[in-house]
Motif scaffolding. Sequence first.
Motif, PDB file in Angstrom:
ATOM      1  N   LEU A  62      47.095  36.936  46.985  1.00  0.00           N
ATOM      2  CA  LEU A  62      47.761  35.924  47.786  1.00  0.00           C
ATOM      3  C   LEU A  62      48.309  34.832  46.881  1.00  0.00           C
ATOM      4  N   ALA A  63      49.480  34.362  47.189  1.00  0.00           N
ATOM      5  CA  ALA A  63      50.079  33.297  46.392  1.00  0.00           C
ATOM      6  C   ALA A  63      49.132  32.102  46.316  1.00  0.00           C
ATOM      7  N   GLY A  64      48.928  31.597  45.109  1.00  0.00           N
ATOM      8  CA  GLY A  64      48.015  30.484  44.897  1.00  0.00           C
ATOM      9  C   GLY A  64      46.663  30.913  44.388  1.00  0.00           C
ATOM     10  N   GLY A  65      46.315  32.191  44.551  1.00  0.00           N
ATOM     11  CA  GLY A  65      45.041  32.697  44.058  1.00  0.00           C
ATOM     12  C   GLY A  65      45.156  33.207  42.634  1.00  0.00           C
ATOM     13  N   ASP A  66      44.064  33.785  42.131  1.00  0.00           N
ATOM     14  CA  ASP A  66      44.042  34.359  40.786  1.00  0.00           C
ATOM     15  C   ASP A  66      44.127  35.875  40.885  1.00  0.00           C
ATOM     16  N   LEU A  86      43.965  41.656  32.012  1.00  0.00           N
ATOM     17  CA  LEU A  86      44.612  40.343  31.946  1.00  0.00           C
ATOM     18  C   LEU A  86      44.358  39.582  33.253  1.00  0.00           C
ATOM     19  N   LYS A  87      43.998  38.322  33.124  1.00  0.00           N
ATOM     20  CA  LYS A  87      43.812  37.467  34.290  1.00  0.00           C
ATOM     21  C   LYS A  87      44.944  36.442  34.352  1.00  0.00           C
ATOM     22  N   ILE A  88      45.572  36.358  35.524  1.00  0.00           N
ATOM     23  CA  ILE A  88      46.653  35.389  35.748  1.00  0.00           C
ATOM     24  C   ILE A  88      46.164  34.361  36.755  1.00  0.00           C
ATOM     25  N   PHE A  89      46.222  33.111  36.388  1.00  0.00           N
ATOM     26  CA  PHE A  89      45.736  32.029  37.244  1.00  0.00           C
ATOM     27  C   PHE A  89      46.884  31.465  38.095  1.00  0.00           C
ATOM     28  N   THR A 107      38.968  30.791  49.064  1.00  0.00           N
ATOM     29  CA  THR A 107      38.141  29.781  49.725  1.00  0.00           C
ATOM     30  C   THR A 107      38.658  29.535  51.138  1.00  0.00           C
ATOM     31  N   VAL A 108      37.731  29.514  52.099  1.00  0.00           N
ATOM     32  CA  VAL A 108      38.059  29.249  53.507  1.00  0.00           C
ATOM     33  C   VAL A 108      37.213  28.071  53.981  1.00  0.00           C
ATOM     34  N   GLU A 109      37.860  27.114  54.621  1.00  0.00           N
ATOM     35  CA  GLU A 109      37.149  25.926  55.098  1.00  0.00           C
ATOM     36  C   GLU A 109      37.404  25.700  56.587  1.00  0.00           C
ATOM     37  N   TRP A 110      36.345  25.293  57.294  1.00  0.00           N
ATOM     38  CA  TRP A 110      36.430  24.878  58.699  1.00  0.00           C
ATOM     39  C   TRP A 110      35.968  23.426  58.785  1.00  0.00           C
ATOM     40  N   LYS A 111      36.769  22.624  59.491  1.00  0.00           N
ATOM     41  CA  LYS A 111      36.422  21.211  59.658  1.00  0.00           C
ATOM     42  C   LYS A 111      36.656  20.765  61.095  1.00  0.00           C
ATOM     43  N   GLN A 112      35.868  19.768  61.514  1.00  0.00           N
ATOM     44  CA  GLN A 112      36.113  19.066  62.776  1.00  0.00           C
ATOM     45  C   GLN A 112      36.375  17.605  62.423  1.00  0.00           C
ATOM     46  N   HIS A 150      41.246  26.368  57.265  1.00  0.00           N
ATOM     47  CA  HIS A 150      42.110  26.034  56.131  1.00  0.00           C
ATOM     48  C   HIS A 150      41.836  26.977  54.961  1.00  0.00           C
ATOM     49  N   VAL A 151      42.915  27.451  54.334  1.00  0.00           N
ATOM     50  CA  VAL A 151      42.819  28.235  53.102  1.00  0.00           C
ATOM     51  C   VAL A 151      43.514  27.418  52.016  1.00  0.00           C
ATOM     52  N   PRO A 152      42.762  26.663  51.202  1.00  0.00           N
ATOM     53  CA  PRO A 152      43.365  25.702  50.263  1.00  0.00           C
ATOM     54  C   PRO A 152      44.383  26.302  49.300  1.00  0.00           C
ATOM     55  N   LYS A 153      44.131  27.478  48.772  1.00  0.00           N
ATOM     56  CA  LYS A 153      45.019  28.056  47.756  1.00  0.00           C
ATOM     57  C   LYS A 153      46.195  28.811  48.345  1.00  0.00           C
ATOM     58  N   LEU A 154      46.318  28.774  49.646  1.00  0.00           N
ATOM     59  CA  LEU A 154      47.414  29.494  50.298  1.00  0.00           C
ATOM     60  C   LEU A 154      48.711  28.714  50.142  1.00  0.00           C
ATOM     61  N   HIS A 155      49.738  29.368  49.570  1.00  0.00           N
ATOM     62  CA  HIS A 155      51.046  28.746  49.416  1.00  0.00           C
ATOM     63  C   HIS A 155      51.965  29.276  50.508  1.00  0.00           C
ATOM     64  N   SER A 156      52.019  28.591  51.617  1.00  0.00           N
ATOM     65  CA  SER A 156      52.860  29.010  52.743  1.00  0.00           C
ATOM     66  C   SER A 156      53.221  27.781  53.569  1.00  0.00           C
ATOM     67  N   GLN A 157      54.075  27.988  54.551  1.00  0.00           N
ATOM     68  CA  GLN A 157      54.501  26.872  55.388  1.00  0.00           C
ATOM     69  C   GLN A 157      53.355  26.366  56.258  1.00  0.00           C
TER      70      GLN A 157
END
Length: 401
Positions: A69-73, A138-141, A204-209, A265-272
């Motif tokens: 996924l865009a934004g991940g490694d 090879l690892k791409i960050f 990483t996946v986050e849930w918040k209230q 929320h998926v912090p590293k997700l690069h999308s609209q």
Amino acid sequence: MQEDIFVSWIQCRRKRPSNSVLESSMLQPKIQPSDGLSFRTCSVFIFMVLQSVGELSELICSHQPIVVLAGGDAILPCHLEPPINVRSETVVWIRPGLDPKYIHFQNDRHLIFEDQNPSYRYRTALFVDELENGNVSLKIFRVKLSDAGKYECHLPSMQKEASIQLTVGESDVIGSHEPVKATLGQDVILPCHLEPPFDVSTLTVEWKQGEKHVHRYRSGVDDQAGQDKNYTNRTSLFHEEMTSGNISLKLTKVTELDAGNYTCHVPKLHSQVRRGKVTLTVESEDDADKRRQTNKTVHGGEEILTPGRGLSSGDVAGIVILILVIVGIGRLVWKRRRNAEQNAGDGGGRQEDKDENQPIADNVRGNNAEQNAGDGGGRQEDKEDDDQVNSSPNVQRRRRR
């Protein structure tokens, strides 16, 4: 095999003559039979063995595309089989069609930046500790959408190369457009997923209230550090479904404090759309029962939905129109059937009248025939009388006069 070669090297080192022996040999030259291989012979032998092992090894990269996924490694797996220590070898990763094409250039454990493509600067690395096992992955960050494409790994000294494909995806986080209703004390699922589906098991996946930390998942496990105490031991994700983009949250033993607006929320997700929203409403068991009762009324032992309770005005209007149409069709069919029965009844009555009048008509025709026959006989008799009169002598003489 490498350990055996190392042992042979040690043995050769032991057979190498010391400086004192060399000096004494120069002073008193002697010709003695050799009891083993010379140092030079051992060196050549070991070099040939290493070269043959390198030729037997094969550089293998993943045949399946690597999807991230865009934004991940991303890790592009590649290794030598059988394993060979390449710690001091030159390892080159390139991307054909890119200028400059060098993604990662490492020589004798030193990274060469001069020829590296600027787009990959400080974003690539090898697993240094694994080089001795032949691992040249090879690892791409912080993967970008532009990173998608074909990559090649080269080991110039061994004349080995292999290729691998990288696919970069982009998805939006979708929550629930309708409020989710829950009853006190029961469990509830707050829906949230990625569209199109994408594997987020490594993200990483986050849930918040609001500002409260409800649930966090990262590095493949649930991380409850900093979780709001109100949600302790009451939240979980569906780990087995995260590979298909499902990041829904299960909340057990719902309380009144749980009501409110949530975000996934998926912090590293690069999308609209990187956050999904879900609204949770909580009601007591009594309120839930009352709501269910107001949606139903009991009539004649059957439950019937009443207009305006549980049904929208549009639903009610549709039902009324449907009933009217059914009644109209039924009435039309009934009228047609009744007319058909009436027509059938009139036809039978006329036939019965015809049957009853038939004898009378026959009698009338018979009487008329008799009367006509009687009249005919009378006229015949009159004609005969006239003929007799006309033929009498007196009438004859009178006519001659």
